[in-house]
Scaffold this motif. Structure first.
Motif, PDB file in Angstrom:
ATOM      1  N   ALA A  58       1.011  -1.166   0.078  1.00 23.06           N
ATOM      2  CA  ALA A  58       0.099  -0.041   0.102  1.00 23.06           C
ATOM      3  C   ALA A  58       0.681   1.326   0.082  1.00 23.06           C
ATOM      4  CB  ALA A  58      -1.206   0.093   1.221  1.00 23.06           C
ATOM      5  N   MET A  59       1.783   1.256   0.782  1.00 26.67           N
ATOM      6  CA  MET A  59       2.744   2.677   0.871  1.00 26.67           C
ATOM      7  C   MET A  59       3.335   2.750  -0.345  1.00 26.67           C
ATOM      8  SD  MET A  59       6.128   1.817   3.103  1.00 26.67           S
ATOM      9  CE  MET A  59       7.220   0.437   2.971  1.00 26.67           C
ATOM     10  N   LYS A  60       3.779   1.701  -1.381  1.00 31.04           N
ATOM     11  CA  LYS A  60       4.269   2.042  -2.500  1.00 31.04           C
ATOM     12  C   LYS A  60       3.351   2.453  -3.585  1.00 31.04           C
ATOM     13  CE  LYS A  60       6.872  -1.037  -4.891  1.00 31.04           C
ATOM     14  NZ  LYS A  60       7.128  -2.462  -5.192  1.00 31.04           N
ATOM     15  N   ALA A  61       1.747   2.115  -3.474  1.00 33.23           N
ATOM     16  CA  ALA A  61       0.662   2.555  -4.235  1.00 33.23           C
ATOM     17  C   ALA A  61       0.637   3.984  -3.799  1.00 33.23           C
ATOM     18  CB  ALA A  61      -0.349   1.911  -3.940  1.00 33.23           C
ATOM     19  N   VAL A  62       0.786   4.448  -2.364  1.00 34.53           N
ATOM     20  CA  VAL A  62       0.479   5.887  -1.975  1.00 34.53           C
ATOM     21  C   VAL A  62       1.461   6.801  -2.550  1.00 34.53           C
ATOM     22  CG1 VAL A  62       0.424   7.339  -0.099  1.00 34.53           C
ATOM     23  CG2 VAL A  62      -0.327   5.115   0.264  1.00 34.53           C
ATOM     24  N   ASP A  63       2.802   6.342  -2.820  1.00 29.65           N
ATOM     25  CA  ASP A  63       3.790   7.168  -3.507  1.00 29.65           C
ATOM     26  C   ASP A  63       3.305   7.635  -4.699  1.00 29.65           C
ATOM     27  OD1 ASP A  63       5.553   6.660  -1.249  1.00 29.65           O
ATOM     28  OD2 ASP A  63       6.661   5.073  -2.319  1.00 29.65           O
ATOM     29  N   GLN A  64       2.624   6.626  -5.497  1.00 29.30           N
ATOM     30  CA  GLN A  64       2.217   7.042  -7.026  1.00 29.30           C
ATOM     31  C   GLN A  64       1.285   7.941  -6.729  1.00 29.30           C
ATOM     32  OE1 GLN A  64       1.746   3.369  -8.824  1.00 29.30           O
ATOM     33  NE2 GLN A  64       3.487   2.345  -8.208  1.00 29.30           N
ATOM     34  N   VAL A  65       0.126   7.870  -5.918  1.00 31.23           N
ATOM     35  CA  VAL A  65      -0.937   8.334  -5.796  1.00 31.23           C
ATOM     36  C   VAL A  65      -0.398  10.038  -5.707  1.00 31.23           C
ATOM     37  CG1 VAL A  65      -2.823   9.185  -4.236  1.00 31.23           C
ATOM     38  CG2 VAL A  65      -2.749   6.883  -5.001  1.00 31.23           C
ATOM     39  N   PHE A  66       0.561  10.284  -4.967  1.00 32.13           N
ATOM     40  CA  PHE A  66       0.902  11.715  -4.690  1.00 32.13           C
ATOM     41  C   PHE A  66       2.304  11.914  -5.617  1.00 32.13           C
ATOM     42  CE2 PHE A  66      -0.910  10.586  -0.584  1.00 32.13           C
ATOM     43  CZ  PHE A  66      -1.758  11.875  -0.736  1.00 32.13           C
ATOM     44  N   GLY A  67       2.600  10.893  -6.601  1.00 32.33           N
ATOM     45  CA  GLY A  67       3.502  11.355  -7.539  1.00 32.33           C
ATOM     46  C   GLY A  67       4.898  11.679  -6.972  1.00 32.33           C
ATOM     47  N   VAL A  68       5.200  10.897  -5.930  1.00 30.42           N
ATOM     48  CA  VAL A  68       6.552  11.276  -5.211  1.00 30.42           C
ATOM     49  C   VAL A  68       7.397   9.778  -5.092  1.00 30.42           C
ATOM     50  CG1 VAL A  68       6.156  13.005  -3.800  1.00 30.42           C
ATOM     51  CG2 VAL A  68       5.436  11.086  -2.910  1.00 30.42           C
ATOM     52  N   THR A  69       8.594  10.040  -5.256  1.00 26.97           N
ATOM     53  CA  THR A  69       9.470   8.816  -5.027  1.00 26.97           C
ATOM     54  C   THR A  69      10.574   9.179  -3.729  1.00 26.97           C
ATOM     55  OG1 THR A  69      10.010   8.934  -7.484  1.00 26.97           O
ATOM     56  CG2 THR A  69      11.627   7.558  -6.070  1.00 26.97           C
ATOM     57  N   PRO A  70      10.566   8.409  -2.895  1.00 29.17           N
ATOM     58  CA  PRO A  70      11.358   8.463  -1.700  1.00 29.17           C
ATOM     59  C   PRO A  70      12.931   8.623  -1.893  1.00 29.17           C
ATOM     60  CG  PRO A  70      10.079   6.251  -1.560  1.00 29.17           C
ATOM     61  CD  PRO A  70      10.130   6.761  -2.733  1.00 29.17           C
ATOM     62  N   PRO A  71      13.516   9.384  -1.191  1.00 27.49           N
ATOM     63  CA  PRO A  71      15.022   9.760  -1.232  1.00 27.49           C
ATOM     64  C   PRO A  71      15.685   8.256  -0.918  1.00 27.49           C
ATOM     65  CG  PRO A  71      14.212  10.600   0.596  1.00 27.49           C
ATOM     66  CD  PRO A  71      13.156  10.275  -0.142  1.00 27.49           C
ATOM     67  N   PRO A  72      17.114   7.857  -1.386  1.00 32.03           N
ATOM     68  CA  PRO A  72      17.665   6.744  -1.306  1.00 32.03           C
ATOM     69  C   PRO A  72      17.285   6.130  -0.072  1.00 32.03           C
ATOM     70  CG  PRO A  72      19.031   7.916  -2.732  1.00 32.03           C
ATOM     71  CD  PRO A  72      17.729   8.976  -2.205  1.00 32.03           C
ATOM     72  N   ALA A  73      17.822   7.098   0.890  1.00 29.38           N
ATOM     73  CA  ALA A  73      17.709   6.513   2.515  1.00 29.38           C
ATOM     74  C   ALA A  73      16.392   6.126   2.842  1.00 29.38           C
ATOM     75  CB  ALA A  73      18.511   7.661   3.490  1.00 29.38           C
ATOM     76  N   GLY A  74      15.401   6.805   2.412  1.00 33.67           N
ATOM     77  CA  GLY A  74      14.138   6.418   2.671  1.00 33.67           C
ATOM     78  C   GLY A  74      13.632   5.024   2.239  1.00 33.67           C
ATOM     79  N   ARG A  75      14.217   4.856   0.886  1.00 30.01           N
ATOM     80  CA  ARG A  75      13.735   3.785   0.300  1.00 30.01           C
ATOM     81  C   ARG A  75      14.798   2.451   1.111  1.00 30.01           C
ATOM     82  NH1 ARG A  75      13.510   0.708  -5.657  1.00 30.01           N
ATOM     83  NH2 ARG A  75      14.381  -1.034  -4.979  1.00 30.01           N
ATOM     84  N   LYS A  76      15.823   2.605   1.453  1.00 33.20           N
ATOM     85  CA  LYS A  76      16.550   1.609   2.220  1.00 33.20           C
ATOM     86  C   LYS A  76      15.964   1.365   3.457  1.00 33.20           C
ATOM     87  CE  LYS A  76      20.765   2.525  -0.516  1.00 33.20           C
ATOM     88  NZ  LYS A  76      22.054   3.492  -0.591  1.00 33.20           N
ATOM     89  N   LEU A  77      15.382   2.436   4.049  1.00 35.27           N
ATOM     90  CA  LEU A  77      14.976   1.984   5.518  1.00 35.27           C
ATOM     91  C   LEU A  77      13.758   1.171   5.351  1.00 35.27           C
ATOM     92  CD1 LEU A  77      15.224   5.408   7.194  1.00 35.27           C
ATOM     93  CD2 LEU A  77      16.160   3.395   7.803  1.00 35.27           C
TER      94      LEU A  77
END
Lengths: 330, 488
Positions: free
Chosen positions: B72-91
């Motif tokens: 769901a959180m990956k879908a939510v990124d798309q809903v808001f058109g945002v990509t996490p920065p590298p550290a956000g994704r790594k966490l």
């Protein structure tokens, strides 16, 4: 060695997360098994069948935990059987105590829920317009039965007598560890109580204005977690993030707030409150600075039932009336 | 016709039953796996702010406690058109891999191993995690549970709660990792790698070195010939958090690959009146053909075995060695032997532990840049992950404020509904003869669904004498003997 406490776990309409909190006791679970004898744990862990439970003598189980709410005829039957077999019955976690997340289903009709799942969802292929049915004769010879979904959800105490309530979605394993120790020591409050430390989330929150000299202000901003990131030191509510900490039991240690996310009330109502959502709405409304803030709130969170009653819709005084009248929720 | 019901089927999360129909001579005419519950998330998510959905849908399952949240959180990124920065994704990846370790461990030890360490025909009162602890000894049980508990601690540290986490925010993660916490996670992850190696050693000792078990694992009784689906990275290696979905048919031929909303070109779900669970099938192969196996079927499976069949290798070094041994054992790909799910699960658990260690040593993971602020709302998002039990798809539509208007979820075990039904039928026909439906015979039938969902049940013989002598040596990273645990 003292006789072991005969213990049972039953998953009703829930996700088994509460049972996993018991597994999360980790190595302490091995120690607890010196004092607890698990006589029934289904369907998750033990190979015990419902017929095995039915065959047990009445009141032969010392202590039984039910997680999950009552969603279908099978849940209803099995919890009634378990009640008969058990001396002490615990509603274990948010679903059994308050309905839990899935009780938001009662904000829609059963037909709406079915139509979305089995007809209208994007990937569903249902040309013959069939729906799961409590009884179906396949190929004219295989009589297949399913439990019927009940018209509305119930908490455990709405269908059988309950001795204790535990909040949390799920209860934190550290709190479960304390409970297990209290049970083994025979240190339990009067029947009918919530098993809780009695404190609100705010009381255990490291940002509490009362303990950090932040001062207390009325709320003049309303933010969703997609809008902004809160200051990790300052009370979330005072920064405009709608946090339910003031009215929620804090047996979790304020876990959501510790990672900068507002509380949604899974711990259950602080002592003395029956209808969590009503009290929560009243708490928030009375902390807002002015009408403009209230309007902002209504613009940002336009489905209040699914906010205030996120975990407790089944204990709402209004819920069955709403379920009866609801046509759709935007 | 006589009907027998196994109700509830046990050692899984959720509720199901098996209905078996016997003919006049007491042999199996047909058998059905039925899912008996329904909750209706697709509907009641409507009206909720989309950023609150991950913590809400997490409650679909409390055993696979990290998967719905992550999809769901990956879908939510798309809903808001945002990509996490590298550290956000790594966490997020560290969190998700820690979940893999604790979940696969529960499946293996609490729900799966009892069948063959305690024994398939043992008393049902003993055939469980408590019996397992009795059989292997409290020291081993305590050590495995303690190590698994460290994965839960990583999950809790990052996710906020030990189950049904809350740290997902659109475009990132709400919890920063301090250097002190990173060191702690690194030490814990080291122990998780040890847990992975220990588990594969137990599997090796108890199953691979046992001819009777291996006969069953590689035999025809627990074999279902269907297609497979799983995520691959750009190199074709296995990946859990994010990848491209690769689909093969039952002969191993590539059907295609897809991402995001393209899932609708590949998968449809059929409704049957006798179960609450739908039956997904591969549309690219053709229209619904029924619950059938073999060449031409469009029924497919997901999960650890499916992943072993679609990937070219593991993304971590120690697990890769086990991957090679796995395929050397079976030879031909795809592997249709469902008891191999369990072996695949153990290899994945080790790989996830290696991934945790790798991420915990990444200097970037303690960065303060863990969130990208959303500035608009696209109104649609599809999150696809490899959940521990297989491909999981969350698809949402929202209004311009990000309030959910439509939700579609295809859950891992749903993909496996067809294969589970096929496996149950096959096992029932094999084991039930002349009306013999003793509890141990019925447990053999139940073993046919456990590999898909929660468990392997690898079983041709009963361990006698109550305890199986077992000795486990744990080595530190330098190969020095760290601890020897034994129950005799």
């Amino acid at each position: 060695m003292a006789e072991k406490i005969k213990t049972a776990f039953l998953l009703a309409g829930g996700c088994a997360g509460c049972e996993m909190s018991v597994v999360d006791l980790s190595e302490h679970l091995v120690d607890a098994l010196d004092s607890l004898e698990i006589v029934f744990w289904a369907p998750t862990v033990l190979d015990a069948k419902y017929s095995d439970l039915e065959a047990m003598p009445d009141k032969s189980i010392d202590l039984a935990f039910v997680d999950g709410m009552i969603r279908n005829t099978e849940n209803l039957h099995t919890v009634k059987v378990l009640r008969d077999k058990s001396k002490v019955l615990v509603a274990f976690g948010a679903c059994a105590s308050m309905g839990g997340i899935a009780a938001m289903g009662d904000l829609h009709t059963k037909q709406e829920l079915f139509q979305e799942a089995y007809k209208d969802s994007f990937s569903t292929d249902n040309p013959d317009n069939v729906y799961p049915s409590p009884e179906y004769l396949l190929d004219g010879k295989y009589n297949l039965t399913l439990p019927a979904i009940l018209d509305h959800c119930s908490t455990l105490d709405q269908v059988v007598d309950v001795d204790y309530f535990v909040g949390g979605c799920p209860p934190n394993y550290a709190f479960v560890g304390k409970l297990v120790n209290a049970i083994i020591a025979g240190d339990l409050p009067p029947a009918g109580s919530w098993l809780t430390n009695g404190k609100a989330v705010c009381d255990v929150c490291k940002r509490n204005p009362a303990t950090t000299n932040q001062g207390r202000f009325l709320v003049d901003e309303v933010k969703r977690t997609c809008d902004d990131r809160p200051d990790p030191e300052i009370c979330l509510l005072q920064q405009g993030f709608m946090c339910f900490g003031p009215v929620t039991q804090g047996d979790c240690g304020g876990s959501c707030l510790n990672v900068n996310i507002p509380c949604r009330g899974c711990g259950g109502p602080i002592p003395g409150i029956k209808d969590f959502g009503a009290r929560c709405a009243s708490m928030l409304a009375s902390s807002m600075a002015d009408d403009a803030t209230t309007q902002k709130f209504m613009d940002k969170f336009n489905n209040m039932a699914k906010l205030f009653y996120r975990y407790s819709h089944t204990t709402s005084k209004l819920n069955h009336a709403i379920a009866g009248h609801k046509e759709d929720t935007p | 016709m006589k009907k027998i019901e196994i109700n509830p089927i046990t050692r899984l999360e959720g509720h199901g039953k098996i209905a078996i129909f016997l003919d006049d001579s007491g042999n199996v005419d047909d058998a059905f796996f039925q899912t008996v519950e329904f909750r209706g998330y697709e509907k009641f998510l409507q009206g909720m702010p989309i950023e609150e959905v991950p913590r809400t849908v997490s409650t679909i399952c409390g055993v696979c406690r990290g998967v719905h949240f992550t999809a769901a959180m990956k879908a939510v990124d798309q809903v808001f058109g945002v990509t996490p920065p590298p550290a956000g994704r790594k966490l997020r990846e560290l969190f998700f891999n820690a979940h893999y370790v604790e979940d696969h461990t529960v499946v293996l030890y609490a729900l799966g191993f009892p069948d063959f360490v305690v024994g398939p025909e043992a008393s049902p009162a003993e055939r469980n995690v408590v019996g397992l602890i009795n059989a292997v000894g409290a020291d081993v049980g305590r050590e495995v549970l303690r190590k698994r508990g460290l994965a839960v601690k990583i999950f809790e540290l990052l996710g906020g709660k030990p189950s049904h986490a809350v740290s997902a925010i659109p475009g990132g993660w709400s919890k920063k990792l301090s250097e002190e916490e990173r060191k702690q996670v690194e030490a814990w992850s080291q122990e998780l790698v040890e847990l992975g190696e220990l588990t594969l050693k137990i599997f090796d000792d108890v199953v691979l070195k046992n001819d009777k078990y291996m006969e069953l694992v590689t035999g025809d009784t627990y074999k279902v010939e269907v297609g497979y689906m799983g995520s691959v990275d750009p190199q074709g290696l296995g990946t859990f958090y994010h990848g491209t979905q690769k689909v093969i048919d039952s002969d191993g031929k590539l059907i295609g690959t897809f991402e995001g909303k393209e899932y609708l070109d590949f998968i449809a779900e059929r409704v049957k009146p006798w179960t609450y669970l739908k039956f997904p099938y591969q549309k690219k192969i053709g229209p619904w053909k029924g619950i059938v196996e073999g060449p031409g079927t469009n029924i497919f499976a997901v999960g650890p075995l499916a992943r072993m069949n679609v990937i070219e290798g593991m993304s971590t070094p120690i697990a890769q060695k086990h991957f090679e041994k796995f395929h050397a054992t079976f030879g031909a790909k795809p592997v249709h032997h469902i008891l191999a799910y369990h072996w695949a699960r153990a290899i994945e658990m080790l790989s996830a532990a290696e991934k945790c260690l790798e991420l915990s040593r990444d200097p970037e993971i303690t960065s303060n840049e863990i969130w990208t602020k959303p500035t608009s709302c696209t109104g649609e998002g599809v999150g696809i992950i490899e959940a521990s039990r297989g491909t999981l798809i969350h698809h949402y539509l929202t209004d311009e404020k990000g309030i959910v208007t439509k939700a579609n979820l295809i859950v891992s075990t749903t993909h496996n509904n067809g294969p589970i039904n096929l496996a149950v039928k096959k096992a029932a026909r094999h084991f039930i003869k002349n009306g013999d439906v003793s509890p141990s015979i019925l447990n053999y039938v139940e073993m046919s669904f456990r590999p898909y969902d929660l468990c392997l049940a690898c079983a041709t013989h009963t361990v006698t004498g109550g305890q199986s002598p077992l000795e486990i040596e744990i080595f530190d990273k330098d190969g020095k003997l760290y601890k020897r645990l034994k129950n005799f």
